[in-house]
Structure formats: C-alpha cells, structure tokens
Design a protein around this motif. Structure first.
Motif, PDB file in Angstrom:
ATOM      1  N   ASP A  22       0.835  -1.236   0.010  1.00 16.84           N
ATOM      2  CA  ASP A  22       0.048  -0.251  -0.059  1.00 16.84           C
ATOM      3  C   ASP A  22       0.948   1.265   0.009  1.00 16.84           C
ATOM      4  OD1 ASP A  22      -2.228  -1.958   1.067  1.00 16.84           O
ATOM      5  OD2 ASP A  22      -3.340   0.117   0.840  1.00 16.84           O
ATOM      6  N   ALA A  27      -3.690   2.602  -3.184  1.00 16.59           N
ATOM      7  CA  ALA A  27      -4.816   1.900  -3.728  1.00 16.59           C
ATOM      8  C   ALA A  27      -5.425   2.689  -5.029  1.00 16.59           C
ATOM      9  CB  ALA A  27      -5.978   1.591  -3.006  1.00 16.59           C
ATOM     10  N   SER A  75      -0.947  -6.474   0.717  1.00 16.90           N
ATOM     11  CA  SER A  75      -1.676  -6.604  -0.498  1.00 16.90           C
ATOM     12  C   SER A  75      -0.890  -7.341  -1.728  1.00 16.90           C
ATOM     13  CB  SER A  75      -2.368  -5.271  -1.077  1.00 16.90           C
ATOM     14  OG  SER A  75      -2.580  -5.364  -2.230  1.00 16.90           O
TER      15      SER A  75
ATOM     16  N   HIS B  63     -14.217  -4.036  -5.187  1.00 14.08           N
ATOM     17  CA  HIS B  63     -13.156  -3.219  -4.632  1.00 14.08           C
ATOM     18  C   HIS B  63     -13.473  -1.607  -4.814  1.00 14.08           C
ATOM     19  CE1 HIS B  63     -10.657  -6.796  -4.143  1.00 14.08           C
ATOM     20  NE2 HIS B  63      -9.753  -5.916  -3.266  1.00 14.08           N
ATOM     21  N   LEU B 411     -10.060  -0.180   2.048  1.00 13.43           N
ATOM     22  CA  LEU B 411      -8.996   0.031   1.262  1.00 13.43           C
ATOM     23  C   LEU B 411      -9.320   1.457   0.596  1.00 13.43           C
ATOM     24  CD1 LEU B 411      -8.146  -2.176  -1.604  1.00 13.43           C
ATOM     25  CD2 LEU B 411     -10.477  -1.605  -0.908  1.00 13.43           C
ATOM     26  N   ARG B 435      -4.265   3.645   4.407  1.00 13.26           N
ATOM     27  CA  ARG B 435      -5.090   2.387   3.620  1.00 13.26           C
ATOM     28  C   ARG B 435      -6.394   2.799   3.635  1.00 13.26           C
ATOM     29  NH1 ARG B 435      -4.673  -2.735   1.658  1.00 13.26           N
ATOM     30  NH2 ARG B 435      -6.681  -3.800   2.384  1.00 13.26           N
TER      31      ARG B 435
END
Lengths: 195, 465
Positions: A22, A27, A75, B63, B411, B435
């Motif tokens: 991350d 992301a 991840s 996601h 996320l 995050r």
C-alpha cells in the motif's frame, strides 16, 4: 518477461521496515486497466515529503533499492512491482520480503535479493556516504558486489534460470498441457463448478 | 511419517513433479475481481489464449463499488472504466460475473463460501491477498499477483514450491467477550508481520474448534497479516453443517462421498510441523492495534507503548514512526483514544455473525455525537439476511449508516474514505498508513469493540458500557 543477468547501478537506501505494498503504490493508482504509467504512483504518499529519499537529487537515476526488513508485505497487487520497474529499479535488496511481492517480482524480472540485515545495513550506509557508489547485482554468480562488500545470495536454480532466460511461465506450463488434461480426468465428481 | 492437513491438500493437487522444478499445482477455484484482472485478460488476448476452465472461475465487483446509489453510474470515471472492463472481459471469456446490483454480488471472499463454492480439500486462488480466508474450510487458499492470475486463467494451474508448515494451537476456551478477531490480532502481535513468512499456518486446538465458520474465516483471513502464504483449519461437523444445502455444495450420494473424503483431511497424529506456536486462550482479551502494521497491537486494557521499550532497533524505529503517523503519545491508555469514524465490514468481519454482534451492542443505544459509523455488509445476501433479522433497523436507530455490499472503507478505493487526520476503529484487516484514505489513522478492532467504540466515541469493549 525482461531477462536479468548482471546489473550494475547506484543504490537508494530506504531505511524503513514493513514497507507494505500500500506504501509502494497506494490503492488509488490500482484503478488503471493498463500495464503502464505506474511510476507516478510509486511511493506517491511519501514522495509528497521533499525530504523523502527518492526526492533527493543525489539518488536520481539509481536503479537498486536497498530496503529494510519485510519489504512488500500486505496486498498482492503486482502494481507494486510494475511501479518499481517503471520508475527505473531493476533489483531490490532487503533482509526479508513479503511472499507474494517476491513471487510477483520474479514473474516480472525485478530481482528480489535477500541478504543478512548487517549486509543490507552496510550497503545502505555506503549509498548514504557516497551516493555515487556502484553496486553490482550478479544473478549469474548469485552475488552482490560493491562498496568493498561481496555478498552471496540464495535463489533457487529454477527461478534463476527463468530470470536469466527471461522466460514466461505460461509458455513453460503449456508444454505440460497433456498432464493437466490427465489430472482433470481424475478429479472428484462432487467438486463444484461455477456455471 | 504422518502428513499435515496442508500436505494432504497440496499433494492431492500436484499435476506434475520433476527434479529441480517447482511442482505444477491444479487450482479448483479461481476467484476474480475488477482490480487485479484487467492486465491478465489483456495478456490472454495478446497471446491469443483462452480461459481454460471458465467453469472453475467466478468474478465479482467489489473493490471499487460505491455503497450508495447503486442505480446511478459510478461517479469516478476511472473506477467505472475498471468495473466495465471486468464486465467486458467476463463476457468475452465466458466467465460468470456477479455485477453490482446482482443479489449474488459481494466481496469475493464472502461470496465463495456463501455459494458453497469453497469446500474442504480444494485449492482456491484469487488476485487478492485475503484469499487465505477460504482456508477456514480446510481448503488451501492463497493470494496471487496479476501474472499468476493470467497463468491460472490460461492453464488452471500454478507452479509452486511447497511451503513449510506451522501449527498455531490455541488451547482452552476463549473468555467471555473475546472473539476470533481478538485471537488473530493477538497471534499477529505475537509472531510478527513476518513470523509466518514461507509457511502455511494450521490453526488448531479447542478454542479454534469452538469457533463458528464465520469466526474461522476471520482467523484465516488475517494469516497474510502474519506474512503466511495461507491459513487452514481442518474441516469438522461445523464445516459440514455450514456447507450442507448451499447452492454449489454436493447433494445426495455425492454429499456422502464428499464428507467421507473431507473427514480424512486432518493432520495425522504423528505428523511433524516445521514450527509450532502454542497459545493459552484464557490469557486473551479484547485486542486493538495502536500502530501502522497489524503486528503493532495490544490488549485494550494497555497503553500506547513507549518506543524506547523495544529492544530491537528496527522495531523501535517502526514504533516511533507509527506513533508520529498515528498522532499518539506513549503512555496514553488505549481506552482514552477518541475516534471520529467506526467502520464495520470487509472480508475480515463483514459476515452475518459480525453484524449480529454489532447489533447486539447497539440495540437501545446511540452512536456518540461527532462519530460517523458505517455498516457495510460483505455481500448482498448478507445484507438481505441482516434486513430479514431487523438488524438494519437497529443500526439506523442507533444513528449508523447502513450501506450496500463491497470492500468500502477497508481500502478506500470507492468514495468511503477517511480524510487526512481522521481516526477510525475498523473491523478490517490493515492499519497501514493511508489504507483507509490518505493521512487517515486506523485502529483494527473486533465487531463488538467497534460497536462499543461507536457508542462511547473512544476505544471500548462492550463490557465498558
């Protein structure tokens, strides 16, 4: 996959442990559907800080990342590998890697090199004292050389061969298509199908 | 010599073994989502390859999906393109997809078990590290990268080197108020984020056996947070009872044959693990994280640690950095930490049992002023079940926001995110920097602790109310 044999370049010391994927690529960058353009996302949150090591001009053009323990945890995003490669890194040296990250790296030709913590530390120090220090990562000889250090590293024969030749796994596996078909004929009849 | 559960499942899937090469392992189930698959499908197209077994492949959108206004187009054009790309790829390659709005849609690791697609003794992969969740059924399940996703699509196999095995035995009974999430957070704090590296963990012992399937999934889900390749729990009557009657579970004589095989999937008494860890369940209490990796956790009754207390210089430096990022001062009791957001959901704790635990605490209570609470079901089926039980009314009456299914704030790839400096108590799996949104601060907690925290506005357990 890009082949890896011997690479000589300058190192960037990243003195942090547990650098999760991350951090390597946040992301927000994972929404792209292409395989290119990820260098902009590399450590993008940390690069907002002018003192971050990648923002220091003396490390511009360096191609070997010298990182702390547990690099690439978290991840499974292969985008982390793409970002490092597209930014210009050819190898990452660390005392320990996250499993999936290490695996992804060897599929793409980014070489993950595991060395003892003291050796990694010595290489980091050398890159800090003289950022022009050249480091050679020699996959042929399974050796890292530079700054007066010669350190052997381990990598299994098969992965080494695949990286040296730049071979793509799918092509190798498809040579065994008959074995796969034979295996499929013996699978239990209760196993589920999705359709 | 006897074999472990992991050995048995692994060995049963070896397609080809040759000296000096990795084994070729057959994959029984491949789960696909929008984030890690587009480049894999592109790779197939470029090479003129097809999906070998679309009937062993299933896709879902999770996601990126918004958890509000499902009927409107996704506002973020990049997210929208990614979701639309999955739809095109699924149609072109013949892969079944559960899109947004479909009643089978949900987080990839919630829908597999819910459909009965995840069964004991199977190999399950997905381009997602939390694939370890499916190990709760005695399956060998692990996360892979996009190159490997493409490999599985093309060949239904993966080259693998057999990992080592680790037993984590939790003896005794979990004390009242201590949950599966507390247990796994305590395990990670004990062995560290790299402690499981190179291993498949098998969770054993009375405390594990007593867990429901939901609890077992929570435990196996976070195996990756300890660095492990996978986590597994031997199937038993709890597993069989959960599976029976699910849409893809075997039926009739097939069911009996399957159960007979599944019962053989336990570690032999004379098997030897490469590493063993033993934990006494009676010592466990509600557990929360204070730092920026899941190994930086402590019992709720403790205080923020002093970095100087860490003997290892690497851990000390990590703690210093974590306290700075988290805006915490050493010595502050964890119960004094105020939050502005509570997130309930994710593949770790977004199942029906988790929502029931939250509702039990919230019933007749209110979310504290200044705290926003999001409750995001793990799937549309979980959502429907929660509504059938009236849990949504409990959440809404307490002042929580009841949403549609997806990964959401775990996320922050969709609009649900923390603003810089905001602090959450979250039932998700990662407290990494940023995050849950750039600059956001995360404390990982169990659903029960999340609910109690929402009520008090500070980290709390239900017993504190």
């Amino acid at each position: 996959m890009e082949a890896f044999t011997v690479h000589t370049g300058r190192g960037v010391p990243l003195r942090r442990s547990n650098v999760d994927t991350d951090q390597i690529i946040p992301a927000v960058w994972l929404k792209q559907v292409s395989r290119t353009g990820f260098e902009k996302g590399l450590f993008s949150a940390w690069r907002e800080d002018p003192s971050f090591v990648l923002n220091q001009p003396q490390y511009e053009g360096a191609s070997i990342l010298i990182a702390g323990p547990d690099f690439g945890t978290g991840s499974s995003r292969e985008h982390a590998v793409w970002a490092l490669q597209q930014y210009g890194f050819r190898a990452v040296i660390a005392p320990r890697f996250g499993d999936i990250f290490r695996n992804n790296s060897t599929k793409m030709g980014l070489l993950p090199v595991v060395l003892p913590a003291e050796t990694v530390e010595a290489l980091q120090r050398a890159a800090e004292q003289d950022p022009a220090t050249e480091i050679t990562v020699d996959l042929q000889a399974r050796e890292v050389r530079g700054a007066g250090i010669t350190a052997a590293f381990e990598i299994d024969d098969y992965t080494r061969w695949r990286l040296l030749e730049g071979l793509d796994d799918i092509g190798l596996t498809l040579r065994h298509a008959d074995d796969i078909t034979a295996f499929e004929q013996g699978r239990a009849s209760w196993l589920p199908v999705t359709t | 010599m006897g074999r472990t559960l992991a050995d048995k499942v692994y060995d049963a899937h070896v397609v080809r073994r040759a000296e000096g090469e990795p084994d070729l392992l057959y994959i029984d189930l491949h789960l696909v989502h929008e984030v890690t698959s587009p480049q894999a499908f592109d790779g197939l197209r470029l090479a003129g390859r097809t999906v070998r077994r679309p009937d062993l492949t299933i896709a879902t959108e999770d996601h990126n999906v918004p958890t509000q206004n499902l009927l409107a187009p996704i506002a973020d054009p990049v997210s929208r393109t990614q979701v639309e790309t999955l739809r095109k790829n699924a149609a072109e390659f013949g892969v079944r997809l559960h899109p947004m709005g479909d009643d089978g849609q949900g987080i990839v690791h919630v829908i597999g078990p819910q459909l009965g697609l995840t069964q004991p003794g199977m190999t399950v992969v997905c381009g997602d590290s939390h694939t370890s969740t499916h190990g709760a059924f005695g399956a060998l399940a692990f996360g892979i990268g996009t190159s490997e996703v493409e490999h599985v699509l093309a060949t239904q196999t993966l080259p693998q080197v057999k990992p080592k095995t680790m037993a984590i035995t939790v003896n005794g009974e979990l004390p009242e108020g201590v949950t599966a999430k507390d247990l796994i957070l305590a395990v990670i704090a004990r062995i560290g984020t790299g402690g499981g590296q190179g291993y498949i963990i098998e969770y054993r012992g009375e405390a594990i056996r007593s867990l429901s399937m939901e609890g077992r999934m929570t435990v196996c889900n976070m195996s990756i947070e300890a660095g492990a390749r996978a986590g597994m729990i031997a199937p038993d009557e709890t597993t069989f009872a959960y599976l029976k009657g699910r849409p893809h579970a075997p039926q009739g004589a097939e069911w009996d044959a399957a159960v007979a095989y599944w019962k053989s999937l336990r570690t032999d008494d004379d098997a030897v693990f490469d590493k063993e860890v033993v934990i006494d369940a009676a010592t466990l209490t509600p557990f929360v994280t204070w730092g920026t990796n899941p190994g930086q956790g402590l019992p709720l009754g403790e205080s923020v640690p002093d970095p100087a207390s860490f003997a290892d210089p690497v851990e000390r430096q990590a703690a210093e950095r974590a306290l700075e990022y988290m805006g915490l001062t050493a010595g502050t009791p964890l119960r004094d930490i105020e939050v502005d957001t509570v997130f309930v959901g994710s593949c770790t704790n977004g199942r029906i049992e988790d929502l029931r635990a939250v509702a039990e605490v919230l019933r007749g209570r209110k979310v504290a002023d200044g705290v926003r609470m999001l409750v995001v079901p793990g799937s549309m089926k979980v959502k429907a079940q929660a509504q059938a039980e009236g849990l949504d009314e409990v959440f809404k009456a307490a002042g929580a926001d009841w949403r549609e299914a997806g990964c959401s704030m775990c996320l922050a790839m969709n609009p649900d995110k923390l603003a810089a400096g905001e602090r959450s108590a979250s039932t998700s799996n990662r407290n990494f920097e940023g995050r849950q949104g750039p600059g956001g601060r995360t404390h990982l907690v169990s659903p029960a602790v999340a609910a109690a925290t929402a009520v008090t506005g500070r980290l709390a357990a239900p017993a504190d109310l």
